[in-house]
Design an enzyme around this catalytic site. Structure first.
Site, PDB file in Angstrom:
ATOM      1  N   LYS A  81     -15.633   7.164  15.918  1.00 57.42           N
ATOM      2  CA  LYS A  81     -16.399   8.416  15.832  1.00 57.42           C
ATOM      3  C   LYS A  81     -16.323   8.953  14.400  1.00 57.42           C
ATOM      4  O   LYS A  81     -15.253   8.925  13.779  1.00 57.42           O
ATOM      5  CB  LYS A  81     -15.821   9.433  16.820  1.00 57.42           C
ATOM      6  CG  LYS A  81     -16.675  10.686  17.025  1.00 57.42           C
ATOM      7  CD  LYS A  81     -16.074  11.584  18.123  1.00 57.42           C
ATOM      8  CE  LYS A  81     -16.907  12.834  18.371  1.00 57.42           C
ATOM      9  NZ  LYS A  81     -16.323  13.700  19.421  1.00 57.42           N
ATOM     10  N   SER A 156     -19.685  15.497  22.716  1.00 52.85           N
ATOM     11  CA  SER A 156     -20.171  15.202  21.391  1.00 52.85           C
ATOM     12  C   SER A 156     -20.032  13.732  21.008  1.00 52.85           C
ATOM     13  O   SER A 156     -20.630  13.289  20.044  1.00 52.85           O
ATOM     14  CB  SER A 156     -19.403  16.049  20.377  1.00 52.85           C
ATOM     15  OG  SER A 156     -18.015  15.682  20.375  1.00 52.85           O
ATOM     16  N   SER A 180     -15.600  15.957  25.411  1.00 53.84           N
ATOM     17  CA  SER A 180     -16.452  15.103  24.567  1.00 53.84           C
ATOM     18  C   SER A 180     -16.163  13.608  24.634  1.00 53.84           C
ATOM     19  O   SER A 180     -16.908  12.811  24.081  1.00 53.84           O
ATOM     20  CB  SER A 180     -16.371  15.553  23.108  1.00 53.84           C
ATOM     21  OG  SER A 180     -16.936  16.831  22.989  1.00 53.84           O
TER      22      SER A 180
END
Lengths: 499, 504
Positions: A81, A156, A180
Site C-alpha cells: 500500500k 482505503s 480499511s
C-alpha cells in the site's frame, strides 16, 4: 497466462524454495499480469519492476548457493500500500500533495519485507491518506473491483485488495484505521487481517489517525495471511506504541484451524452487529456462516455490546481530530507539492493545501479542527474518548463469554463507482461493523463467506488483544469448511478481467 | 504600533502601582541526543547536518521519548521542591510555523511531569523571597529560520528564508512560576535573582549549559500593574526570549514604567507579546493576542504515557548534587566569609574557581583575593569570564604557594600569572624562564644596597640625619636594579642597617 499467478503464496514459496520455479520467474509472471490487466483495474500507483527483479535475483542466488530461505515467503511477490515509506519508490498516500515524493528512508514494514526476501512489486492505490471506503478518494483515479469493474473494491486499501483479486500479486500489505483492510477484503473475496493495535510497527506508515492505524496482511487464503503476518509483526523500538511481547504463533494456528475442528470453542454472535439493516444477501450469507461454524463444533453464544452503536459517531470525531494534526506537516516547506503563488509563508502553505488535498481530506481536517478547538473539546473529542472506553469494556465483557466474536464485515456488497462519493455519511456507514475493533485495539479479520447478488461478502472474526492465534484458527477452519461445501475457494470464481 | 509614551519615573511607578510578575524560563537540556530521536544536539554544527526523519517530521516517522531527558526533568522538578507526576502524557500543541517540522509541538499540557514547588532567593540585602513554581514540563525545541534580504533580519521584507532544523527536537524544560506579587520596587531585582538562581541550579545539576547568549536558556516575563492596594489584576504583557540576566532586570523595569505611562495617559494595556531591545533597553510590541490562540491540545497518540515509579524517582533524588544555595551556606561557614563577600564571589562568577583553588591547597583568603581582583581585572580586560582565562585554579594555587614560601613577592607573582596567561607554561616554568625569583642571597643584596647608597650620597645623609622615610628612594633603586626580584622589606632593613653606624 502463467499458472504461477494462480498459486497461493504458500504454494509458490514451496516451488521457489525447492527451486522448481525461480523467484525471478515468479516476479516476472506477476509483472506481466500487471502489465496485462492493471490498465483496467488500476490497483497500482507505482510499479518497481527493476527493484523487484533485482530482489528476486538475490533470493535465487542465495538459494543457488544452498542458503536457507530468509523466510517462508522469500521470493514471493507482494503489493505494498502506498502509505509505507520506500526508499526506492515514491510514496504518495494517494495524495497530490505528495506527488513524486521519494522518502529517504524505509518503513519498518518495508525493511522487514526486504529482510524476508519478499519481492515488492510496487505500491498500491488507496483513498487519500487512507481516508475513505471505496478508493474513489485517490488523487490518482479510482481502483476497480475485479469482480465487477463498474464497482468499487472498497477502501482505503482498495488497491491492495484488488491486486489480490486480479491475481496481480498473491500477497499485499494494507492498513486498517476503521476497516480499511477488512472491508476491501470482504468486497474482493480475499482475506484481510487487522492485527492487535501495536502488533505491527507504524514506523514509516504515513499516519492517518495514530491511535487507530494498524498495518496488516492481505492475502487470498488465511494461511497466506498468517505467513505474512509473521514476517511483518513484532516489537519495534522506533514505535513507542509497539507491543514488546512475543508475536502469537499465527501460522501454526492457521494450519491447525484448517483441519476444521472448532469443538470446545465459544463463538460470540454480536447482537448489535447481527445484520439488522444489512442488505438481504449479506444477511443470508452471514446466517449461513453461523450455521457452518456451528457445524464445525463451535458453541454459539449471543453477546451484547450495547455501546457499539455509538462507535461510528465516536470514530468520526477521534479520527478527524488526529487527522487534522497529522496532516498539518504537509505545508510545502520541506517536501511534496509547493504552490507557486503566495506573498507570505502562510499564503504559500494555505494555497498548497488548497491545491494538494482532496475533498475528503479537507472535510476531515475541518471536522477535526473543530472537534479539538477549545470550547468544543470536551463535548466532542473528550466525549468520543469516553465512548471508546465503553466500547473497550463491551469487548472485555463479551470476551469473557466467548473466545471470538463474529459479524458480517460490511453491511453491503461492493457498490457502484460514483454511487456514494457525494454522500459521505452513506459512505461512512460501510465501516460500521469494523470500527469497534480499531477503537478498542483488539484484532479482527475478514474471510470470504460467499456471494450475494454475485458479489463477494465477508465474515468478520474478532479476538482480544494478542488473541490472533484463536482468530486465525477460526478463520482457517471456516475457510476450509466453506471451500469444501462450495467445491473450492471463492476467489477462484472471480471473472477474468478484460483489459 | 503603540504610540511612543513618556516613561514614568520608576519610583513614581512603585509609589502608585503594584507589579505582578510571572516568569517562564525555557532551558535546553544538554542531553547528547534529541528529545524524540537519536540525533546529536551539539551547538554550532553546519545547518541541517543533525537531522533524521523523526526530527524533520517526515511522513511516517515516529517519536520515542529520550529517557535521559525525562531523568533531567525529574531531577529539576525534585530540586525545585515539586511533586513528580506518577503518570502523565505528552500532548500536541498545534500551530503552523515554517520552522516547526510537524506543525505541532510535542509538549506537555495538563499533565506536566513536575508541579507545585518553590525556589528561595536571597536578595542582595539578605532578604529571602520564596518564588512559587507552578510547573515544569518537557517539550521539544523548534528549528531556526534565517530571513535573508530584508533590512532587519525579520520575515517581513525578506526575499527568502533559510531553515535550519538542527535545533528541532532538542529537549526543553519550561519552568513556570506562580504569580509573583508584592515585590514592589524590588520586582526587577527579584526577576533577575530568580533567573540567576535557576541558571545556577541547572548548572549544578549538570542538565544544561545554560548559555543565555546561545539561547539554551531563555526567559519570558509576564508583567502587569495593579493600582496600589486595589487588589485588581491588570492586563499583562509577555516580554519574550529575554536572553541575559541584565536584560531580565531591565525588561521588568522598563515594562513597569511603560505600562504606568500608558495607564496614566488614560490608555489600556494591550495583551500582547513584546520584544526586548538590548540597544535601547525598551520593549516593543510583537504579536497581538486579541483572542487567545487555540492550540487544540490533545494527548499525543504516538507516545505511550510516562509513568515514573516511586523507586525511580527516589533513585534520581539520590543523584541530586549539593544545591547551589546549600553549597553557598557551607562554603560561607567553612571560609568564615560574610554574605556580601560570598555574593561578590558569585556575581564575579568566581565561586567555583575559588573553591577549586582552595581544593588545590591555597588558603581561601588568598584564593579569593586573586580571583576577585587581579584575575577578575584580566578577564574584564579580555571581555571574557574568569573561568575562560587560560589559567587553572591549580596554577593559581601554585603561585600562592610560591608567595607564601617567600620565593615570590606579590609583584613577581603577578608577573608569573601574566606569563601563564600569555601561554608561557606553568608557574614554575614561567619562574624559571623569566628568571623571576626573589634574590635571597644576602651578599648579593648587600652589594646592591651599597651600590645604590654610593650613588645617592645625599639620601644617605638624610637617612643618617634621621629622615628614615628617605630610605624609600634607595629601596626603589635596589628593586629596580634587581628587576623587582628582591624582598623590599629586607632591602629596607639593610638600607637602614648600612646607614646606621655613623649616627651611632
Amino acid at each position: 497466462m502463467s499458472e504461477l499467478i494462480r498459486l497461493t503464496a504458500a504454494e509458490l514459496a514451496e516451488k521457489i524454495h525447492s527451486r522448481e520455479v525461480s523467484a525471478v520467474e515468479a516476479a516476472q509472471a506477476h509483472l506481466d499480469r500487471i502489465a496485462a490487466v492493471d490498465g483496467r483495474v488500476h490497483a497500482f500507483l507505482h510499479i518497481g519492476s527493476e527493484a523487484a527483479l533485482a530482489s528476486a535475483e538475490r533470493v535465487d542466488a542465495a538459494l543457488a548457493r544452498g542458503a536457507a530461505p530468509a523466510s517462508p515467503l522469500a521470493g514471493v511477490p507482494l503489493a505494498l500500500k502506498d502509505v509505507f515509506t520506500t526508499s526506492d519508490m515514491p510514496t504518495t498516500c494517494g495524495s497530490k500533495i505528495l506527488e513524486g515524493w521519494q522518502p529517504p528512508y524505509d518503513a519498518t514494514v518495508t525493511e522487514r519485507l526486504r529482510a524476508a526476501g519478499v519481492t515488492v512489486l510496487g505500491k498500491t492505490n488507496m483513498d487519500e491518506f487512507a481516508m475513505g471506503s471505496s478508493t474513489e478518494h485517490s488523487a490518482y483515479g479510482v481502483t476497480r473491483n475485479p469482480w465487477d469493474t463498474t464497482r468499487v473494491p472498497g477502501g482505503s486499501g482498495g488497491g491492495s485488495a484488488a491486486a489480490l483479486a486480479a491475481y496481480e500479486a498473491p500477497l499485499a500489505i494494507g492498513t486498517d484505521t476503521g476497516g480499511s483492510i477488512r472491508q476491501p477484503a470482504a468486497f474482493t473475496g480475499t482475506v484481510g487481517v487487522k492485527p492487535t493495535y501495536g502488533g505491527v510497527s507504524r514506523y514509516g506508515l504515513v499516519a492517518c489517525a495514530s491511535s487507530l492505524d494498524q498495518a496488516g496482511p492481505c492475502a487470498r487464503t488465511v494461511l497466506d495471511a498468517a505467513l505474512l503476518h509473521e514476517v511483518i509483526a513484532g516489537h519495534d523500538p522506533r514505535d513507542s506504541t509497539s507491543i514488546d511481547r512475543p508475536v502469537p504463533d499465527v501460522v501454526a494456528a492457521a494450519r491447525s484451524g484448517a483441519r476444521g475442528d472448532l469443538s470446545g470453542l465459544r463463538v460470540g454472535v454480536v447482537r448489535e452487529l447481527g445484520g439488522e439493516g444489512y442488505q438481504p444477501g449479506v444477511r443470508a450469507a452471514y446466517e449461513a456462516s453461523l450455521r457452518l461454524l456451528e457445524k464445525l463444533g463451535a458453541e454459539m453464544v449471543e453477546v451484547s455490546c450495547p455501546h457499539f452503536e455509538y462507535g461510528l459517531a465516536a470514530y468520526y470525531l477521534i479520527l478527524p481530530s488526529e487527522v487534522s494534526s497529522n496532516l498539518a506537516r504537509f505545508d510545502a516547506m520541506r517536501y511534496g507539492l509547493r504552490a507557486a503563488e503566495g506573498r507570505s509563508a502562510e499564503e504559500v502553505m494555505a494555497n498548497t493545501r488548497e491545491q494538494g488535498f482532496g475533498a475528503e481530506a479537507k472535510r476531515r481536517i475541518m471536522l477535526g479542527t473543530y472537534a479539538l478547538s477549545s470550547g468544543y473539546y470536551d463535548a466532542y473529542y473528550g466525549q468520543a474518548q469516553k465512548v471508546r472506553t465503553l466500547i473497550s469494556r463491551d469487548f472485555a465483557k463479551a470476551f469473557e463469554q466467548a473466545d471470538v466474536l463474529v459479524s458480517p464485515t460490511t453491511p453491503t456488497v461492493p457498490f457502484p463507482i460514483g454511487d456514494k462519493v457525494d454522500d459521505p455519511l452513506a459512505m461512512y456507514l460501510n465501516d460500521l461493523a469494523t470500527i469497534p475493533t480499531n477503537l478498542a485495539g483488539v484484532t479482527g479479520m475478514s474471510v470470504p463467506s460467499g456471494l450475494a447478488d454475485g458479489l463477494p461478502v465477508g465474515l468478520q472474526v474478532m479476538a482480544p488483544a494478542l488473541g490472533e492465534a484463536v482468530m486465525y484458527r477460526v478463520g482457517a477452519a471456516f475457510e476450509a469448511a466453506r471451500d469444501a461445501d462450495e467445491g473450492g475457494p471463492l476467489i477462484a470464481r472471480v471473472p477474468e478481467v478484460s483489459a | 504600533m503603540t504610540a511612543a509614551v513618556e516613561l514614568v519615573d520608576f519610583d513614581d511607578v512603585v509609589a502608585r502601582f503594584d507589579p505582578v510578575m510571572g516568569i517562564e524560563v525555557h532551558v535546553e537540556l544538554s542531553t547528547t541526543t534529541k528529545m524524540f530521536c537519536g540525533c546529536p544536539t551539539g551547538f554550532g554544527a553546519e545547518p541541517n547536518t543533525q537531522v533524521c526523519p523523526v526530527c524533520l517530521g517526515l511522513p511516517g516517522a515516529l517519536p520515542v521519548v529520550n529517557r535521559a531527558a525525562v531523568e533531567s526533568a525529574i531531577r529539576i522538578g525534585l530540586a525545585l521542591n515539586c511533586e513528580i507526576a506518577p503518570w502523565g502524557r505528552f500532548a500536541r500543541k498545534n500551530y503552523f510555523y515554517p520552522d516547526m517540522p510537524k506543525n505541532f509541538q510535542t509538549s506537555q499540557y495538563d499533565e506536566p511531569i513536575a508541579t507545585d514547588g518553590f525556589l528561595d532567593l536571597t536578595l542582595d540585602d539578605g532578604e529571602v523571597v520564596r518564588i512559587g513554581i507552578e510547573r515544569a514540563h518537557m517539550e521539544e525545541d523548534t528549528g531556526k529560520s534565517l530571513h535573508v534580504g530584508g533590512a532587519d533580519g525579520r520575515i517581513h521584507g525578506a526575499d527568502h528564508s533559510l531553515l535550519d532544523y538542527n535545533r528541532a527536537g532538542v529537549p526543553l524544560i519550561e519552568i513556570v512560576t506562580k504569580m509573583i506579587p508584592d515585590t514592589g520596587a524590588r520586582a526587577p531585582e527579584v526577576a533577575r535573582a530568580y533567573v540567576t538562581a535557576l541558571r545556577d541550579l541547572m548548572k549544578s545539576l549538570g542538565v544544561s549549559d545554560v548559555r543565555m547568549d546561545q539561547g539554551s536558556m531563555r526567559a519570558d516575563v509576564n508583567l502587569s500593574l495593579s493600582p496600589r492596594g486595589s487588589g485588581l489584576l491588570g492586563t499583562r504583557t509577555e516580554t519574550k526570549n529575554v536572553n541575559s540576566l541584565r536584560s531580565v532586570e531591565r525588561a521588568v523595569r522598563h515594562e513597569m514604567s511603560r505600562q504606568a505611562a500608558v495607564l496614566d495617559a488614560g490608555g489600556e494595556i494591550v495583551q500582547e507579546t513584546r520584544h526586548f531591545d538590548e540597544q535601547t533597553g525598551h520593549t516593543r510590541a510583537g504579536r497581538r493576542k486579541e483572542t487567545s490562540e487555540d492550540y487544540r491540545y490533545f494527548p499525543e497518540p504516538d507516545l505511550v504515557p510516562i509513568a515514573p515509579s516511586s523507586e525511580w524517582i527516589e533513585q534520581l533524588r539520590g543523584t541530586l548534587p549539593e544545591l547551589p544555595w546549600e553549597r553557598r551556606r557551607r562554603i560561607q561557614a567553612e571560609w568564615g566569609v560574610s554574605d556580601e563577600e560570598i555574593r561578590d564571589l558569585v556575581n564575579a562568577g568566581a565561586l567555583d574557581l575559588v573553591e577549586a583553588t582552595v581544593a588545590a591547597g591555597a588558603p581561601s583568603q588568598e584564593a579569593r583575593s586573586w580571583w576577585v581582583s587581579y584575575l577578575a581585572q584580566q578577564a574584564n580586560a579580555r571581555e571574557i569570564e574568569p573561568a575562560d582565562l587560560p589559567i587553572t585554579p591549580e596554577q593559581v594555587a601554585r603561585v600562592i604557594e610560591l608567595v607564601s614560601a617567600g620565593e615570590l613577592t606579590n609583584k613577581l607573582a603577578r608577573q608569573v600569572v601574566d606569563g601563564v596567561l600569555a601561554g608561557e607554561g606553568s608557574p614554575d616554568e614561567v619562574v624559571a624562564a623569566r628568571g623571576l625569583k626573589v634574590v635571597s642571597d644576602e651578599g648579593e643584596l648587600v652589594a646592591a644596597v651599597d651600590a645604590a647608597l654610593a650613588e645617592q650620597p645625599d639620601v644617605v645623609e638624610k637617612i643618617r640625619g634621621g629622615k628614615v622615610q628617605a630610605a624609600g628612594a634607595i629601596v626603589g633603586a635596589v628593586m629596580k636594579a634587581t628587576r623587582g626580584q628582591a624582598d623590599a622589606k629586607r632591602v629596607r632593613e639593610l638600607v637602614i642597617e648600612r646607614c646606621a653606624p655613623v649616627s651611632g
